[in-house]
Design a protein around this motif. Structure first.
Motif, PDB file in Angstrom:
ATOM      1  N   LEU A 113       0.810  -1.216   0.000  1.00 61.44           N
ATOM      2  CA  LEU A 113       0.000   0.000   0.000  1.00 61.44           C
ATOM      3  C   LEU A 113       0.840   1.262   0.000  1.00 61.44           C
ATOM      4  O   LEU A 113       0.314   2.369   0.145  1.00 61.44           O
ATOM      5  CB  LEU A 113      -0.957   0.013   1.208  1.00 61.44           C
ATOM      6  CG  LEU A 113      -1.985  -1.106   1.247  1.00 61.44           C
ATOM      7  CD1 LEU A 113      -2.942  -0.902   2.402  1.00 61.44           C
ATOM      8  CD2 LEU A 113      -2.747  -1.201  -0.066  1.00 61.44           C
ATOM      9  N   SER A 114       2.151   1.113  -0.146  1.00 61.92           N
ATOM     10  CA  SER A 114       3.048   2.257  -0.290  1.00 61.92           C
ATOM     11  C   SER A 114       3.642   2.230  -1.691  1.00 61.92           C
ATOM     12  O   SER A 114       4.176   1.213  -2.135  1.00 61.92           O
ATOM     13  CB  SER A 114       4.157   2.197   0.759  1.00 61.92           C
ATOM     14  OG  SER A 114       5.061   3.278   0.596  1.00 61.92           O
ATOM     15  N   LYS A 115       3.513   3.360  -2.399  1.00 56.81           N
ATOM     16  CA  LYS A 115       3.959   3.402  -3.794  1.00 56.81           C
ATOM     17  C   LYS A 115       4.555   4.766  -4.086  1.00 56.81           C
ATOM     18  O   LYS A 115       3.880   5.795  -3.963  1.00 56.81           O
ATOM     19  CB  LYS A 115       2.754   3.149  -4.722  1.00 56.81           C
ATOM     20  CG  LYS A 115       3.102   2.848  -6.168  1.00 56.81           C
ATOM     21  CD  LYS A 115       3.441   1.392  -6.347  1.00 56.81           C
ATOM     22  CE  LYS A 115       3.576   1.025  -7.819  1.00 56.81           C
ATOM     23  NZ  LYS A 115       3.915  -0.393  -8.010  1.00 56.81           N
ATOM     24  N   GLU A 116       5.844   4.785  -4.414  1.00 54.06           N
ATOM     25  CA  GLU A 116       6.508   6.017  -4.843  1.00 54.06           C
ATOM     26  C   GLU A 116       6.352   7.146  -3.831  1.00 54.06           C
ATOM     27  O   GLU A 116       6.177   8.305  -4.177  1.00 54.06           O
ATOM     28  CB  GLU A 116       5.972   6.454  -6.213  1.00 54.06           C
ATOM     29  CG  GLU A 116       6.201   5.427  -7.300  1.00 54.06           C
ATOM     30  CD  GLU A 116       5.482   5.770  -8.592  1.00 54.06           C
ATOM     31  OE1 GLU A 116       4.746   6.766  -8.612  1.00 54.06           O
ATOM     32  OE2 GLU A 116       5.661   5.023  -9.575  1.00 54.06           O
ATOM     33  N   GLY A 117       6.394   6.798  -2.563  1.00 54.27           N
ATOM     34  CA  GLY A 117       6.270   7.799  -1.517  1.00 54.27           C
ATOM     35  C   GLY A 117       4.854   8.080  -1.077  1.00 54.27           C
ATOM     36  O   GLY A 117       4.641   8.737  -0.060  1.00 54.27           O
ATOM     37  N   PHE A 118       3.845   7.581  -1.812  1.00 50.42           N
ATOM     38  CA  PHE A 118       2.447   7.747  -1.428  1.00 50.42           C
ATOM     39  C   PHE A 118       2.003   6.542  -0.599  1.00 50.42           C
ATOM     40  O   PHE A 118       2.499   5.433  -0.776  1.00 50.42           O
ATOM     41  CB  PHE A 118       1.548   7.861  -2.659  1.00 50.42           C
ATOM     42  CG  PHE A 118       1.805   9.082  -3.494  1.00 50.42           C
ATOM     43  CD1 PHE A 118       1.536  10.343  -3.005  1.00 50.42           C
ATOM     44  CD2 PHE A 118       2.337   8.963  -4.774  1.00 50.42           C
ATOM     45  CE1 PHE A 118       1.769  11.472  -3.777  1.00 50.42           C
ATOM     46  CE2 PHE A 118       2.582  10.080  -5.557  1.00 50.42           C
ATOM     47  CZ  PHE A 118       2.293  11.344  -5.050  1.00 50.42           C
ATOM     48  N   VAL A 119       1.036   6.771   0.272  1.00 49.25           N
ATOM     49  CA  VAL A 119       0.448   5.702   1.061  1.00 49.25           C
ATOM     50  C   VAL A 119      -1.037   5.622   0.733  1.00 49.25           C
ATOM     51  O   VAL A 119      -1.734   6.638   0.750  1.00 49.25           O
ATOM     52  CB  VAL A 119       0.639   5.950   2.573  1.00 49.25           C
ATOM     53  CG1 VAL A 119      -0.019   4.843   3.384  1.00 49.25           C
ATOM     54  CG2 VAL A 119       2.119   6.027   2.910  1.00 49.25           C
TER      55      VAL A 119
END
Length: 235
Positions: A113-119
């Motif tokens: 659920l964490s992608k490229e610094g986004f949650v």
């Protein structure tokens, strides 16, 4: 479940962290299975979902000599450290902010659920994010879009809300995408009111995508293109 064509149940089962067996009655005549899942997923294990899972679960359990009477879902306990009191006090002092800044500083982010610094809050949101990125990559650099996952904003009536995605299109305006799970079926009136407040506060277009529509990338790509087409229609 996937082979039976029930992609929603299959995706939910993939996120089950553990299974606890509890007595089905006080005599212990049978056992119930409790699926331990991340808290945000519990509402998605609706009666229809568990009814679809149960016969398959009973069949598999029976092959291991287990008699399962029912299947339910329960939230997993969070992982906490020895300093949990201090962390809790700091969060309470700062308020219950739910934007990306607080999310990325928080601990215990579920895997995937964490992608490229986004949650993100769910796997479906990650899939929608990837579809928006593909749409973004297909646009020319001088006329493209920006993607803001889970930002927090204050609307005109004074409420602070966090849409799943806020998208800005060059020279066109601002739109919102919400990824709706089964619990939204009972919130139609509330969602309609919220959408009206979004529009009154400058959001040109709101698109709601059902979790059932996120199982295939090709379907999501179509939905993303349709969303951008509708957004471009506003002048």
């Amino acid at each position: 479940m996937h082979e039976q064509g029930n992609n929603q149940a299959a995706a939910l089962l993939a996120d089950v962290e553990d299974v606890e067996l509890v007595p089905g009655n006080r005599f212990g005549d049978w056992q119930d299975a409790v699926l331990i899942v991340p808290p945000y997923l519990v509402p998605r294990f609706t009666e229809n979902v568990t009814a679809a899972i149960q016969p398959v679960f009973e069949h598999v359990a029976g092959r291991h000599g287990l008699d399962i009477g029912g299947v339910t879902a329960a939230p997993a306990l969070p992982d906490i450290g020895d300093d949990w009191r201090q962390i809790l006090q700091e969060r309470l002092a700062k308020g219950a902010a739910s934007n990306q800044a607080s999310r990325t500083r928080s601990k215990g982010i579920a895997p995937g659920l964490s992608k490229e610094g986004f949650v993100f809050d769910s796997r479906e949101e990650v899939l929608v994010y990837e579809a928006l990125k593909r749409a973004q990559a297909a646009l020319p650099e001088d006329s493209t879009i920006s993607i803001f996952p889970l930002p927090m904003g204050r609307v005109g009536v004074g409420n602070a809300w966090t849409p799943n995605f806020l998208v800005t299109a060059a020279g066109r305006g601002v739109g919102i995408i919400e990824v709706d799970g089964p619990h939204h079926q009972k919130r139609f009136g509330a969602d309609t009111t919220r959408d009206r407040h979004w529009r009154n506060s400058g959001i040109l277009h709101i698109e709601r995508i059902l979790v059932e529509e996120t199982s295939a990338d090709s379907d999501l790509d179509v939905l993303a293109r349709q969303f951008l087409t509708r957004l471009r229609e506003y002048r």
